[in-house]
Design a protein around this motif. Structure first.
Motif, PDB file in Angstrom:
ATOM      1  N   UNK A 393     -22.803  -6.451   1.495  1.00 30.78           N
ATOM      2  CA  UNK A 393     -21.879  -7.647   0.946  1.00 30.78           C
ATOM      3  C   UNK A 393     -21.597  -8.755   1.764  1.00 30.78           C
ATOM      4  N   UNK A 394     -21.422  -9.887   1.305  1.00 27.37           N
ATOM      5  CA  UNK A 394     -21.102 -11.242   1.933  1.00 27.37           C
ATOM      6  C   UNK A 394     -19.796 -11.728   1.843  1.00 27.37           C
ATOM      7  N   UNK A 395     -19.177 -12.408   2.630  1.00 28.79           N
ATOM      8  CA  UNK A 395     -17.867 -13.156   2.310  1.00 28.79           C
ATOM      9  C   UNK A 395     -18.088 -13.968   1.051  1.00 28.79           C
ATOM     10  N   UNK A 396     -17.075 -13.841   0.237  1.00 27.32           N
ATOM     11  CA  UNK A 396     -16.962 -14.592  -1.071  1.00 27.32           C
ATOM     12  C   UNK A 396     -17.308 -13.972  -2.207  1.00 27.32           C
ATOM     13  N   UNK A 397     -18.015 -12.801  -1.954  1.00 28.90           N
ATOM     14  CA  UNK A 397     -18.299 -11.887  -3.038  1.00 28.90           C
ATOM     15  C   UNK A 397     -17.134 -11.197  -3.679  1.00 28.90           C
ATOM     16  N   UNK A 398     -17.182 -10.537  -4.954  1.00 29.24           N
ATOM     17  CA  UNK A 398     -16.326  -9.883  -5.562  1.00 29.24           C
ATOM     18  C   UNK A 398     -16.787  -8.453  -5.873  1.00 29.24           C
ATOM     19  N   UNK A 399     -16.552  -7.553  -5.183  1.00 25.92           N
ATOM     20  CA  UNK A 399     -17.475  -6.411  -5.403  1.00 25.92           C
ATOM     21  C   UNK A 399     -16.366  -5.127  -5.698  1.00 25.92           C
ATOM     22  N   UNK A 400     -17.066  -3.879  -6.000  1.00 23.20           N
ATOM     23  CA  UNK A 400     -16.093  -2.737  -6.362  1.00 23.20           C
ATOM     24  C   UNK A 400     -16.327  -1.625  -4.930  1.00 23.20           C
ATOM     25  N   UNK A 401     -15.234  -1.279  -4.445  1.00 18.73           N
ATOM     26  CA  UNK A 401     -15.304  -0.146  -3.643  1.00 18.73           C
ATOM     27  C   UNK A 401     -15.185   1.090  -4.238  1.00 18.73           C
ATOM     28  N   UNK A 402     -16.172   2.061  -4.118  1.00 23.41           N
ATOM     29  CA  UNK A 402     -16.018   3.687  -4.749  1.00 23.41           C
ATOM     30  C   UNK A 402     -15.561   4.446  -3.804  1.00 23.41           C
ATOM     31  N   UNK A 403     -14.308   5.015  -3.750  1.00 21.84           N
ATOM     32  CA  UNK A 403     -13.605   5.871  -2.790  1.00 21.84           C
ATOM     33  C   UNK A 403     -12.211   6.095  -3.391  1.00 21.84           C
ATOM     34  N   UNK A 404     -12.147   7.401  -3.098  1.00 23.81           N
ATOM     35  CA  UNK A 404     -10.648   7.866  -3.757  1.00 23.81           C
ATOM     36  C   UNK A 404      -9.886   8.101  -2.490  1.00 23.81           C
ATOM     37  N   UNK A 405      -9.816   7.638  -1.331  1.00 21.12           N
ATOM     38  CA  UNK A 405      -9.070   7.766  -0.275  1.00 21.12           C
ATOM     39  C   UNK A 405      -7.419   7.457  -0.689  1.00 21.12           C
ATOM     40  N   UNK A 406      -6.463   8.465  -0.474  1.00 20.20           N
ATOM     41  CA  UNK A 406      -5.069   8.212  -0.880  1.00 20.20           C
ATOM     42  C   UNK A 406      -4.577   7.088  -0.329  1.00 20.20           C
ATOM     43  N   UNK A 407      -5.087   6.462   0.875  1.00 18.11           N
ATOM     44  CA  UNK A 407      -4.360   5.365   1.550  1.00 18.11           C
ATOM     45  C   UNK A 407      -4.756   4.022   0.920  1.00 18.11           C
ATOM     46  N   UNK A 408      -5.681   4.051  -0.056  1.00 17.62           N
ATOM     47  CA  UNK A 408      -6.064   2.860  -0.506  1.00 17.62           C
ATOM     48  C   UNK A 408      -5.138   2.203  -1.409  1.00 17.62           C
ATOM     49  N   UNK A 409      -4.757   0.826  -1.346  1.00 20.79           N
ATOM     50  CA  UNK A 409      -4.015   0.315  -2.119  1.00 20.79           C
ATOM     51  C   UNK A 409      -4.279  -1.139  -2.556  1.00 20.79           C
ATOM     52  N   UNK A 410      -3.738  -1.725  -3.652  1.00 18.23           N
ATOM     53  CA  UNK A 410      -3.944  -3.034  -3.765  1.00 18.23           C
ATOM     54  C   UNK A 410      -3.429  -4.028  -2.807  1.00 18.23           C
ATOM     55  N   UNK A 411      -3.447  -5.090  -2.353  1.00 15.76           N
ATOM     56  CA  UNK A 411      -3.141  -5.888  -1.137  1.00 15.76           C
ATOM     57  C   UNK A 411      -3.581  -5.337   0.309  1.00 15.76           C
ATOM     58  N   UNK A 412      -3.965  -4.333   0.467  1.00 16.57           N
ATOM     59  CA  UNK A 412      -4.451  -3.740   1.837  1.00 16.57           C
ATOM     60  C   UNK A 412      -5.728  -4.514   2.168  1.00 16.57           C
ATOM     61  N   UNK A 413      -6.159  -4.563   3.587  1.00 20.96           N
ATOM     62  CA  UNK A 413      -7.179  -4.981   4.179  1.00 20.96           C
ATOM     63  C   UNK A 413      -8.052  -4.010   4.715  1.00 20.96           C
ATOM     64  N   UNK A 414      -9.393  -4.025   4.979  1.00 18.40           N
ATOM     65  CA  UNK A 414     -10.247  -3.268   5.318  1.00 18.40           C
ATOM     66  C   UNK A 414     -10.993  -3.955   6.392  1.00 18.40           C
ATOM     67  N   UNK A 415     -11.229  -3.179   7.553  1.00 19.81           N
ATOM     68  CA  UNK A 415     -11.852  -3.793   8.561  1.00 19.81           C
ATOM     69  C   UNK A 415     -12.770  -2.934   9.433  1.00 19.81           C
TER      70      UNK A 415
END
Length: 421
Positions: A393-415
Motif C-alpha cells: 500500500x502507498x501513501x494516500x490510499x484508503x485500505x482495510x486492515x484485517x486484524x483482531x488485535x485488542x489494542x486496535x482502535x480508531x485514531x491510533x497510528x501504525x508504525x
C-alpha cells in the motif's frame, strides 16, 4: 513520603480538527489553535466559529483546555478584523468557548479586555518577555500567563518563574519544535523577500528554503584584514538559515521544580503522525516524573522517529547541544505507515495510508501511554475496499486492515516495527 512533584501542563498544537483529536487522544492537557486568520499560521491551520465550538466541546470531553491564538501584530488596517473576531468570541456559549486567548500586541490586549472581558489572557512568546519588570507590566494589563522569550537560558527562566509567583502570573515555555532565526519569532525575512509578513500570519518560512552558497567573505571596515564572516561554496543547495528543532524533554523535572506552569510544543503545521509521537513522548515523560522516573531512551527514540530536523537544546543550556541529527546517526527511524480511521466490520479496520506499507513487514500500534504492541506479518492482512488482498500500500490510499488485535482502535497510528526474537 516525598511531596508529589509539580507536573506542568502539557500544551500541544492543533492545526486542524484531526490534529486536535490526535493531541487530545495522546495525552495533551491543553491545546492551542487559531482562526482562519489573525494568528501566526496559514489559513490551512485554522478553525471557523462552528469548528471552534466543536473543538471546545471535544476538548472538554477529555477534560482538556483550549487556548485561542489571536497573536497577530496588526497594522492599523487590521484592527477592525480583530474587533469583529473578539465580538464573535465573546458571543460563544460557555461550553463552546475557549478557556483563554493567546495575544501578543498591546493593542489587541486592550481590545480583548474591552470586547471579550470574560476571557483569560495568555501572552505569546512574540511579545519577547525577558525580565521581571516586563512580567509586572503585563500583570498590570490583566494578563494571566506569559510565554517567555525563546532566547532565555535556564537560570533566566527560573528567576522569571519565581518573579511570576510573586506577581500572580504563570509562566510558560516552549520545550519542543521549530526555532526561529529571529528574536522570539519576529521575523522580517518573508516580508523582505516576498511581501508576506510572519507577524501578520503570512510566513512562507524562507529560512527553511535551500540556498546555493557561493564563496563569500565579509571584512568589517574598522578592522581591515579581519574576517568577520565567511561562507564557502558547497555541493549544491542547503538549508543554511534553518536552525535545529528544540528538544528539552530531558529537563522536564527541572521545569517542574522551578514552577513553570505549562510546557508548549510547537507545530500546528506538522503532520498528525509527528504530533502523535511527540505528544505521547512528552506525556509519558511527565507521567514518569510522578513515579520518580527520568525520561529514558525509549522516550527519546519516540522523538527521533518523529524528527525531520536535528534536535538540540537551543538557548536553554549554557552550552547548546545537538541531541540528534537525522543526517548523521546510526539510529534507524521507523516511519508511520497508517492511521486507523474507523471500524470496518468484525476484525477489520479502515486505514488511511501514510507511507509505503509492505504487508510482509511487522508493524506496531502507537497506543497512548507509550505502549507499542507489535503485529507480526502473519497476524494481519491488507485489503482494498473491495476486499481484495494487497501486498503493498502507498501513501494516500484508503485500505482495510484485517486484524483482531485488542489494542486496535480508531485514531491510533501504525508504525514499522522490528519484532524481538
Amino acid at each position: 513520603m516525598p511531596d508529589t512533584p509539580h507536573i506542568p501542563e502539557l500544551l500541544a498544537p492543533a492545526g486542524t480538527p484531526d490534529k486536535l483529536a490526535t493531541a487530545l487522544r495522546y495525552g495533551a492537557d491543553a491545546v492551542y489553535l487559531g482562526g482562519p486568520d489573525l494568528s501566526l499560521r496559514a489559513k490551512a491551520a485554522g478553525f471557523d466559529m462552528d469548528a471552534l465550538a466543536a473543538a471546545c466541546r471535544l476538548a472538554r470531553g477529555y477534560g482538556a483546555r483550549v487556548y485561542y491564538t489571536l497573536n497577530i501584530l496588526p497594522h492599523e488596517s487590521g484592527l477592525d478584523a480583530v474587533r469583529v473576531r473578539l465580538d464573535e468570541l465573546a458571543g460563544l456559549p460557555p461550553d463552546a468557548a475557549p478557556h483563554a486567548l493567546i495575544v501578543a500586541d498591546p493593542g489587541v490586549v486592550r481590545l480583548a479586555r474591552l470586547l471579550a472581558p470574560g476571557y483569560s489572557l495568555h501572552l505569546s512568546t512574540q511579545a519577547n518577555t525577558s525580565n521581571s519588570e516586563a512580567l509586572a507590566f503585563w500583570a498590570d494589563q490583566g494578563v494571566d500567563r506569559v510565554n517567555l522569550a525563546r532566547e532565555l537560558a535556564g537560570p533566566d527562566i527560573a528567576r522569571l518563574a519565581a518573579a511570576g509567583r510573586e506577581l500572580g502570573v504563570d509562566v510558560e515555555c516552549f520545550v519542543h519544535g521549530a526555532q526561529c532565526m529571529a528574536i522570539s519569532g519576529r521575523c522580517l525575512l518573508g516580508a523582505a523577500l516576498n511581501r508576506r509578513s510572519a507577524n501578520l500570519g503570512l510566513c512562507t518560512q524562507p529560512c527553511r528554503f535551500e540556498y546555493n552558497v557561493r564563496a563569500v567573505e565579509l571584512e568589517e571596515k574598522t578592522r581591515p584584514g579581519h574576517t568577520t564572516w565567511q561562507a564557502v561554496s558547497g555541493d549544491g543547495f542547503a538549508a543554511i538559515l534553518s536552525p535545529e528543532d528544540l528538544c528539552l524533554i530531558q529537563y522536564l523535572g527541572w521545569f517542574g521544580r522551578v514552577g513553570v506552569a505549562a510546557l508548549k510544543i510547537e507545530g500546528r503545521m506538522r503532520s498528525e503522525q509527528a504530533m502523535a509521537q511527540t505528544v505521547d513522548a512528552y506525556r509519558g515523560a511527565l507521567d514518569g516524573l510522578c513515579a520518580g522516573k527520568m525520561p529514558g531512551q525509549a522516550v527519546m527514540d519516540e522523538l527521533r522517529h518523529a524528527a525531520a530536523r536535528p534536535l538540540g537544546t537551543g538557548f536553554f543550556a549554557a552550552y547548546p547541544r545537538i541531541l540528534f541529527s537525522p543526517e548523521n546517526t546510526s539510529f534507524q527511524r521507523r516511519d508511520v505507515v497508517g492511521k486507523i480511521t474507523a471500524p470496518h466490520g468484525e476484525g477489520r479496520w479502515r486505514v488511511a495510508v501514510k507511507g509505503r506499507w509492505d504487508s510482509d513487514i511487522a508493524v506496531e500500534i502507537l497506543v497512548p501511554g507509550l505502549r507499542r504492541p507489535q503485529l507480526a506479518p502473519a497476524a494481519y492482512g491488507l485489503e482494498n475496499l473491495e476486499g481484495e488482498r494487497l501486498g503493498l500500500a502507498h501513501s494516500g490510499m484508503d485500505i482495510v486492515l484485517a486484524c483482531d488485535h485488542p489494542d486496535l482502535a480508531a485514531g491510533y497510528f501504525l508504525r514499522l516495527a522490528s519484532l524481538q526474537t
